[in-house]
Every structure is written in structure tokens, then in C-alpha cells.
Motif scaffolding. Structure first.
Motif, PDB file in Angstrom:
ATOM      1  N   ARG A  66      -2.926   7.721  -2.998  1.00 27.17           N
ATOM      2  CA  ARG A  66      -1.796   7.177  -2.243  1.00 27.17           C
ATOM      3  C   ARG A  66      -2.047   7.341  -0.748  1.00 27.17           C
ATOM      4  O   ARG A  66      -2.726   8.266  -0.319  1.00 27.17           O
ATOM      5  CB  ARG A  66      -0.511   7.923  -2.644  1.00 27.17           C
ATOM      6  CG  ARG A  66       0.758   7.369  -2.016  1.00 27.17           C
ATOM      7  CD  ARG A  66       1.993   8.001  -2.644  1.00 27.17           C
ATOM      8  NE  ARG A  66       2.183   9.404  -2.308  1.00 27.17           N
ATOM      9  CZ  ARG A  66       2.685   9.824  -1.130  1.00 27.17           C
ATOM     10  NH1 ARG A  66       2.994   8.967  -0.183  1.00 27.17           N
ATOM     11  NH2 ARG A  66       2.852  11.116  -0.917  1.00 27.17           N
ATOM     12  N   ARG A  67      -1.486   6.434   0.033  1.00 31.49           N
ATOM     13  CA  ARG A  67      -1.545   6.540   1.492  1.00 31.49           C
ATOM     14  C   ARG A  67      -0.847   7.829   1.910  1.00 31.49           C
ATOM     15  O   ARG A  67       0.155   8.227   1.328  1.00 31.49           O
ATOM     16  CB  ARG A  67      -0.840   5.331   2.119  1.00 31.49           C
ATOM     17  CG  ARG A  67      -0.753   5.357   3.632  1.00 31.49           C
ATOM     18  CD  ARG A  67       0.014   4.142   4.132  1.00 31.49           C
ATOM     19  NE  ARG A  67       1.340   4.017   3.512  1.00 31.49           N
ATOM     20  CZ  ARG A  67       2.418   4.653   3.935  1.00 31.49           C
ATOM     21  NH1 ARG A  67       2.356   5.445   4.975  1.00 31.49           N
ATOM     22  NH2 ARG A  67       3.574   4.493   3.319  1.00 31.49           N
ATOM     23  N   ASP A 105      -0.707  -0.102  -1.834  1.00 30.76           N
ATOM     24  CA  ASP A 105      -0.801   1.339  -2.025  1.00 30.76           C
ATOM     25  C   ASP A 105      -0.892   1.677  -3.518  1.00 30.76           C
ATOM     26  O   ASP A 105      -0.967   0.800  -4.368  1.00 30.76           O
ATOM     27  CB  ASP A 105       0.393   2.041  -1.353  1.00 30.76           C
ATOM     28  CG  ASP A 105       0.032   3.460  -0.930  1.00 30.76           C
ATOM     29  OD1 ASP A 105      -1.058   3.930  -1.293  1.00 30.76           O
ATOM     30  OD2 ASP A 105       0.854   4.105  -0.252  1.00 30.76           O
ATOM     31  N   ARG A 106      -0.829   2.946  -3.812  1.00 31.52           N
ATOM     32  CA  ARG A 106      -1.131   3.451  -5.165  1.00 31.52           C
ATOM     33  C   ARG A 106      -0.442   2.675  -6.284  1.00 31.52           C
ATOM     34  O   ARG A 106      -1.096   2.171  -7.198  1.00 31.52           O
ATOM     35  CB  ARG A 106      -0.719   4.932  -5.207  1.00 31.52           C
ATOM     36  CG  ARG A 106      -0.838   5.570  -6.560  1.00 31.52           C
ATOM     37  CD  ARG A 106      -0.427   7.037  -6.483  1.00 31.52           C
ATOM     38  NE  ARG A 106      -0.124   7.561  -7.794  1.00 31.52           N
ATOM     39  CZ  ARG A 106      -1.049   7.972  -8.661  1.00 31.52           C
ATOM     40  NH1 ARG A 106      -2.317   7.915  -8.349  1.00 31.52           N
ATOM     41  NH2 ARG A 106      -0.713   8.446  -9.851  1.00 31.52           N
ATOM     42  N   ARG A 162      -1.666  -0.835  -6.710  1.00 31.00           N
ATOM     43  CA  ARG A 162      -3.038  -0.891  -7.239  1.00 31.00           C
ATOM     44  C   ARG A 162      -3.062  -0.556  -8.724  1.00 31.00           C
ATOM     45  O   ARG A 162      -3.832  -1.124  -9.492  1.00 31.00           O
ATOM     46  CB  ARG A 162      -3.956   0.056  -6.453  1.00 31.00           C
ATOM     47  CG  ARG A 162      -4.036  -0.313  -4.979  1.00 31.00           C
ATOM     48  CD  ARG A 162      -5.315   0.105  -4.307  1.00 31.00           C
ATOM     49  NE  ARG A 162      -5.749   1.456  -4.523  1.00 31.00           N
ATOM     50  CZ  ARG A 162      -5.296   2.533  -3.862  1.00 31.00           C
ATOM     51  NH1 ARG A 162      -4.349   2.367  -2.956  1.00 31.00           N
ATOM     52  NH2 ARG A 162      -5.783   3.723  -4.102  1.00 31.00           N
ATOM     53  N   ASP A 207       6.175   3.462  -0.050  1.00 31.27           N
ATOM     54  CA  ASP A 207       4.750   3.178   0.010  1.00 31.27           C
ATOM     55  C   ASP A 207       4.498   1.940   0.861  1.00 31.27           C
ATOM     56  O   ASP A 207       5.429   1.325   1.387  1.00 31.27           O
ATOM     57  CB  ASP A 207       4.147   3.070  -1.400  1.00 31.27           C
ATOM     58  CG  ASP A 207       4.529   1.787  -2.123  1.00 31.27           C
ATOM     59  OD1 ASP A 207       5.060   0.880  -1.460  1.00 31.27           O
ATOM     60  OD2 ASP A 207       4.302   1.723  -3.340  1.00 31.27           O
ATOM     61  N   SER A 208       3.202   1.596   1.036  1.00 31.98           N
ATOM     62  CA  SER A 208       2.866   0.526   1.983  1.00 31.98           C
ATOM     63  C   SER A 208       3.378  -0.836   1.530  1.00 31.98           C
ATOM     64  O   SER A 208       3.406  -1.775   2.301  1.00 31.98           O
ATOM     65  CB  SER A 208       1.351   0.467   2.165  1.00 31.98           C
ATOM     66  OG  SER A 208       0.746   0.111   0.941  1.00 31.98           O
ATOM     67  N   GLN A 209       3.775  -0.969   0.279  1.00 32.22           N
ATOM     68  CA  GLN A 209       4.345  -2.224  -0.213  1.00 32.22           C
ATOM     69  C   GLN A 209       5.859  -2.261  -0.041  1.00 32.22           C
ATOM     70  O   GLN A 209       6.517  -3.224  -0.432  1.00 32.22           O
ATOM     71  CB  GLN A 209       4.022  -2.392  -1.699  1.00 32.22           C
ATOM     72  CG  GLN A 209       2.535  -2.378  -2.018  1.00 32.22           C
ATOM     73  CD  GLN A 209       1.819  -3.515  -1.321  1.00 32.22           C
ATOM     74  OE1 GLN A 209       2.128  -4.667  -1.594  1.00 32.22           O
ATOM     75  NE2 GLN A 209       0.899  -3.213  -0.423  1.00 32.22           N
ATOM     76  N   ARG A 243      -6.660  -0.362   0.064  1.00 33.08           N
ATOM     77  CA  ARG A 243      -5.207  -0.265   0.286  1.00 33.08           C
ATOM     78  C   ARG A 243      -4.709  -1.446   1.097  1.00 33.08           C
ATOM     79  O   ARG A 243      -3.638  -1.988   0.859  1.00 33.08           O
ATOM     80  CB  ARG A 243      -4.863   1.042   1.023  1.00 33.08           C
ATOM     81  CG  ARG A 243      -4.580   2.207   0.105  1.00 33.08           C
ATOM     82  CD  ARG A 243      -3.904   3.335   0.844  1.00 33.08           C
ATOM     83  NE  ARG A 243      -4.759   3.880   1.871  1.00 33.08           N
ATOM     84  CZ  ARG A 243      -5.653   4.843   1.664  1.00 33.08           C
ATOM     85  NH1 ARG A 243      -5.772   5.370   0.467  1.00 33.08           N
ATOM     86  NH2 ARG A 243      -6.408   5.295   2.640  1.00 33.08           N
ATOM     87  N   TRP A 244      -5.505  -1.869   2.089  1.00 36.53           N
ATOM     88  CA  TRP A 244      -5.121  -2.972   2.967  1.00 36.53           C
ATOM     89  C   TRP A 244      -5.003  -4.273   2.167  1.00 36.53           C
ATOM     90  O   TRP A 244      -4.089  -5.066   2.364  1.00 36.53           O
ATOM     91  CB  TRP A 244      -6.174  -3.094   4.083  1.00 36.53           C
ATOM     92  CG  TRP A 244      -6.041  -4.271   4.968  1.00 36.53           C
ATOM     93  CD1 TRP A 244      -4.915  -4.674   5.638  1.00 36.53           C
ATOM     94  CD2 TRP A 244      -7.069  -5.218   5.282  1.00 36.53           C
ATOM     95  NE1 TRP A 244      -5.179  -5.794   6.364  1.00 36.53           N
ATOM     96  CE2 TRP A 244      -6.502  -6.160   6.161  1.00 36.53           C
ATOM     97  CE3 TRP A 244      -8.413  -5.361   4.944  1.00 36.53           C
ATOM     98  CZ2 TRP A 244      -7.226  -7.229   6.680  1.00 36.53           C
ATOM     99  CZ3 TRP A 244      -9.135  -6.408   5.459  1.00 36.53           C
ATOM    100  CH2 TRP A 244      -8.540  -7.327   6.311  1.00 36.53           C
TER     101      TRP A 244
END
Ligand code: SF4
Ligand code: SF4
Length: 509
Positions: free
Chosen positions: A17-18, A127-128, A131, A257-259, A122-123
């Protein structure tokens, strides 16, 4: 039916994870610095004069020379390289005994490129959680396009990595033009191909498998750490018993998370941050809320709460993750931290007022001080050797077959091979002479005078003859010590080389 368990378990994919925090930022800086140095160094120019390459760092295999800015290392000066390798080894001993596998966690090429490949992943794929969903999803257009995009960027990085390496061995701008025009030597393409493939596979697919199964360093390091070594660890005495706490008295720790998806740690907060956390069963809990954040950020896929493990590369990302959680639940940072095993308190929970040893005391220990002194001594010796090394290098080797010849007038003549190195960027002329206290005579093969011309940054071999007349004592005795003097006619600098003159009584006759 075969009841034997399989020898190999299937590899479990890891989706770190980020995470953000002090160590993540430090790792970014180190990543940019190390990759920047690696990719850009061959393009730095350094003017050494018209006859020498102007690349600051160059391994010139054809001419057997290593250039490092103003320093030029010749083959006979390989001890400098050996000294640097010994310093690198001692440096690893020093850092490992002080800070565990800090090399693995921050600067090892495998770690740096894997970290970069994770960032790309991740980009592109998210993120986790995103994915994991993509991994489990059936193949469709979206999954295929995301995978192909990721692999394309990985491949680009891998090509740059392989490409940068060959530029250390040739003039970088020239080689780049040759590569583009398909005129470069085959070995350059082959090297780029091998390094591209290894970077792509090791950094993109094998990742933690390289550290666990392929690299010998984790096993070697196990012998270098001791209970006083600072390494990433879990303060079990503070965190246990772990648990989620009383939900009625607590809020829930959350992250995004990044999403943009909400990540619930499922943990309970103690709202006044003072009273102990209580489990549903009424048990007093430690600080660990069992949120799995430390596990989810780990690039090796391990749980540091289970104790020291060979897989742990001490990247410290679990420290950042846990510190973040501790901040959210209002507990002091450092549940996971750099700590020494000898700092475990005598009882759990720790006795009132018990404090671990200060971190600097673990770094400054007799062992690390000895390593530092040895490392510094070799470094100082190398620097001194670098500045006092002679500009004229001369060696003289007697010709052994025969050791002497008797001329028609009864004189005794010995032959020698003289090797003269001119380390300057321009041609130099050197005068050769015998020491003033000898009556022997010297002559250079093929030369009317006693001057040897040596091109810039080159070595010349010159056959010389030394003759003793029949009446000279040196002609009759076994052997006589002989000293040759070399004078640089430009700078006036002098150097000498010692050998022997074989007379008639020489045993080798
Ligand atoms: S991040 Fe901290 S609180 Fe969460 S499980 Fe790991 S050690 Fe426990
Ligand atoms: S447990 Fe994982 S995240 Fe923590 S230092 Fe070790 S390798 Fe890094």
C-alpha cells in the motif's frame, strides 16, 4: 496417494500500500539521488587536455585506464581499486552492525529499482485494493491495457538502466550516436540487452524473491548484527495484547487510498488518549490495534510483529505506516521503530519508568568505532598515496638470456628493458643516465642520444645497454649494483630504478 507436502509453496503476490512519512520521504530522496548519479554521471565532461578523453568518469578498457574526474588510475595502481573495495566492505560491516540491513532497505540497486517499479505500478494500476481487484479480475480490455502500459514503462526504465551502464565504458555522446545509427560494437548491444532483461525481470516480477532466495547478503548479515544493533522492530511490550478495543468508547481509524477509496482499519480509539484500551471481553489492550497497516505497506509481505525475520530489509515503511496510525489514535509514535533487541524490558508490561537505551549509544559502540577507525585509516592512506604517487613511473628489468655478452674488445655488456610511463596529457621527453659514481657506459638501442620520447598518457619500452670496459672492476666481479636515473626534461622531475650489472663471474654465465 502421495502424503508428502510439496517442497515449494506457490509465490504469493504482494501489493504494498502507498505510505507517506519520514522514512518514505528519505527513501524517495535516496532513490532520486542514486538513480540520478547512475544515469547522469557518464554525461559529465572533464577537460584533461587534447590527447585524453574528456569524460569525467570512464573505464577505458582498451587503454587499460580508469578516469575519475582529475584522478587517473593505471593498471599498476590497481591497489587503489582494491583499497576502495575494502573500504566498501568495511562500510557495509559498519552500517550493518550499527543499523542492520540499512544497505538493503535504502540503497541496494534491487531495492531502488523495485521501489521505482512499485511506484509505476501504483501510478498506473492504483493503490493496494485496486491492484488486488485487478489481479483477481478476469482478463479484459482494461486489464490488458493497464498491464501493457505498466510493462512498457518498466521496459523503458530497464532500457535506460542497461543503456546507462555501457556509457561508463566509452565516450557517451559518441556511443549514443553509434547506438542510434546501429554502428555500435555488438558487445554494447549485448550488454544493454542483458541488463535490460535482468532489470525488467528482477525489478518488475521477481522483486522480494531476489532478496529472499537469490541474494546471499541476508545470510551474511545475520552474522554481523548483534543484540545492540539498531534495526526495525516491534515494541511488543507496548503493543500487546493487540486488539481492536471497545467500539462503544472509540472512533475508527480511517485512511483513503490513492483511488479515493476509504480504508477502515477497523480499530477502536481511546478518545481521551489516556485511559487504557479495553477489549470487548474486558481485557486491557496494548497500543497495537491490529489494523494490518504495517503488513499492508511491507514490500516483503511480512508481519514485523512476529519478530526479526530474514526477509525484512529494514526499509522502515512499516514505521511510517504505524506512526500514522498511532497519530490517528492519539498514541505516541514508535510502536514499530528502529530499536535494539537488548532494549527489551525485563517484564511485560515494562516496569514503571523503564526506558530503552538512547539510539546514539547503539550507533556509537566499540565495535562500530573500530570499524570507523579502520575505514578512515584506509581512506586516509589512499588519499595520501594518491597525492604522493610519482608522476614518472619507471621500471627496469635485466635481460636474462644471456645475462651478459663479451664484446670483441673484452668489454662486458648487459641489456635491460626500460619501461617508462608518461602520466601527463602531453608528450614528454625523458633523459636516461647512470648514477654519477659509476664508470660504466650506457646506450639506448636505436637512439644516438640518451633521450626517450614518450607520447601523452602512454608507456614506452626501451632496450638499453650498459657496458663495462675490460679493466673496470664491474667487468670482473659477479655483480655490481646499478642505479638508473630518469629526468623529465620538461619539469626537471627525477626518478630512479635499481638493478644489477652482471660481470664475468656471474653465476648465470
Ligand atoms: S500498524 Fe501499528 S497498530 Fe497497526 S497492526 Fe501494525 S503495529 Fe499494530
Ligand atoms: S517489516 Fe517490511 S516494511 Fe517493515 S522494515 Fe521490514 S521489510 Fe520494511
Amino acid at each position: 496417494m502421495n502424503d508428502n507436502p510439496p517442497l515449494f509453496a506457490p509465490t504469493e503476490p504482494i501489493f504494498p500500500r502507498r505510505v507517506s512519512g519520514f522514512y518514505r520521504t528519505l527513501k524517495w530522496w535516496i532513490l532520486f539521488a542514486t538513480l540520478g548519479i547512475y544515469y547522469l554521471t557518464p554525461w559529465i565532461r572533464w577537460d584533461r587536455g587534447p590527447n585524453l578523453p574528456d569524460q569525467a568518469v570512464l573505464v577505458d578498457l582498451a587503454n587499460r585506464r580508469f578516469y575519475f574526474f582529475w584522478i587517473e588510475i593505471w593498471p599498476h595502481e590497481f591497489y587503489f581499486v582494491a583499497g576502495l573495495l575494502i573500504m566498501a566492505g568495511l562500510g557495509l560491516f559498519l552500517f550493518t552492525s550499527a543499523l542492520g540491513r540499512v544497505w538493503c532497505g535504502y540503497t541496494c540497486p534491487q531495492t531502488v529499482w523495485t521501489d521505482l517499479f512499485f511506484a509505476v505500478e501504483r501510478w498506473i494500476e492504483g493503490d493496494r485494493n485496486a491492484r488486488i481487484r485487478l489481479w483477481n479480475a478476469p482478463w479484459d480490455t482494461r486489464k490488458a491495457s493497464l498491464r501493457l502500459t505498466k510493462w512498457a514503462v518498466w521496459l523503458l526504465i530497464a532500457i535506460c538502466t542497461g543503456g546507462a551502464w555501457v556509457f561508463y565504458f566509452a565516450d557517451a555522446p559518441t556511443l549514443l550516436r553509434q547506438l542510434v545509427a546501429f554502428e555500435a560494437p555488438f558487445v554494447a548491444y549485448a550488454t544493454i540487452g542483458v541488463l535490460t532483461a535482468t532489470t525488467f525481470i528482477l525489478g518488475g516480477f521477481l522483486r522480494e524473491q531476489v532478496c529472499i532466495y537469490m541474494c546471499p547478503w541476508p545470510r551474511i548479515q545475520a552474522a554481523m548484527v548483534d543484540p545492540g544493533t539498531l534495526t526495525v522492530g516491534y515494541r511488543e511490550w507496548r503493543g500487546e495484547p493487540r486488539g481492536k478495543g471497545n467500539a462503544k468508547r472509540a472512533a475508527v481509524a480511517e485512511d483513503v487510498d490513492s483511488q479515493g477509496a476509504r480504508v477502515r482499519y477497523g480499530a477502536a480509539l481511546d478518545k481521551d488518549h489516556a485511559a487504557p484500551r479495553i477489549s470487548r471481553e474486558g481485557e486491557t489492550l496494548g497500543d497495537c490495534i491490529d489494523c494490518m497497516a504495517c503488513v499492508n505497506v511491507c514490500p516483503m509481505g511480512i508481519d514485523i510483529r512476529e519478530g526479526q525475520q530474514m526477509e525484512c530489509i529494514t526499509c522502515a515503511l512499516c514505521i511510517d505506516a504505524c506512526d500514522d496510525v498511532m497519530a490517528k489514535i492519539g498514541r505516541p509514535r514508535g510502536l514499530i521503530d528502529y530499536l535494539a533487541l537488548e532494549d527489551t524490558p525485563p517484564t511485560v508490561p515494562a516496569p514503571e519508568g523503564w526506558q530503552p537505551t538512547a539510539a546514539w549509544r547503539h550507533v556509537l559502540r566499540p565495535r562500530t568505532i573500530v570499524y570507523t577507525l579502520a575505514w578512515a585509516a584506509i581512506g586516509v592512506a589512499l588519499v595520501v598515496a594518491l597525492f604522493v604517487r610519482p608522476e614518472i613511473d619507471v621500471t627496469v628489468a635485466p635481460v636474462r638470456n644471456p645475462t651478459f655478452v663479451t664484446l670483441s674488445d673484452g668489454s662486458i655488456r648487459n641489456a635491460y628493458d626500460l619501461r617508462l610511463r608518461n602520466k601527463h596529457a602531453e608528450p614528454r621527453a625523458f633523459h636516461v643516465a647512470l648514477s654519477a659514481d659509476t664508470v660504466l657506459r650506457i646506450a639506448l638501442e636505436g637512439e644516438d642520444d640518451l633521450v626517450v620520447d614518450v607520447p601523452a598518457s602512454a608507456t614506452v619500452r626501451q632496450r638499453i645497454y650498459v657496458t663495462a670496459r675490460p679493466q673496470d672492476p664491474a667487468a670482473a666481479v659477479d655483480h655490481t649494483d646499478l642505479r638508473l636515473w630518469i629526468e623529465d626534461l620538461t619539469s626537471g622531475e627525477r626518478a630512479h630504478a635499481d638493478t644489477i650489472f652482471n660481470g664475468r663471474e656471474s653465476n648465470d654465465d
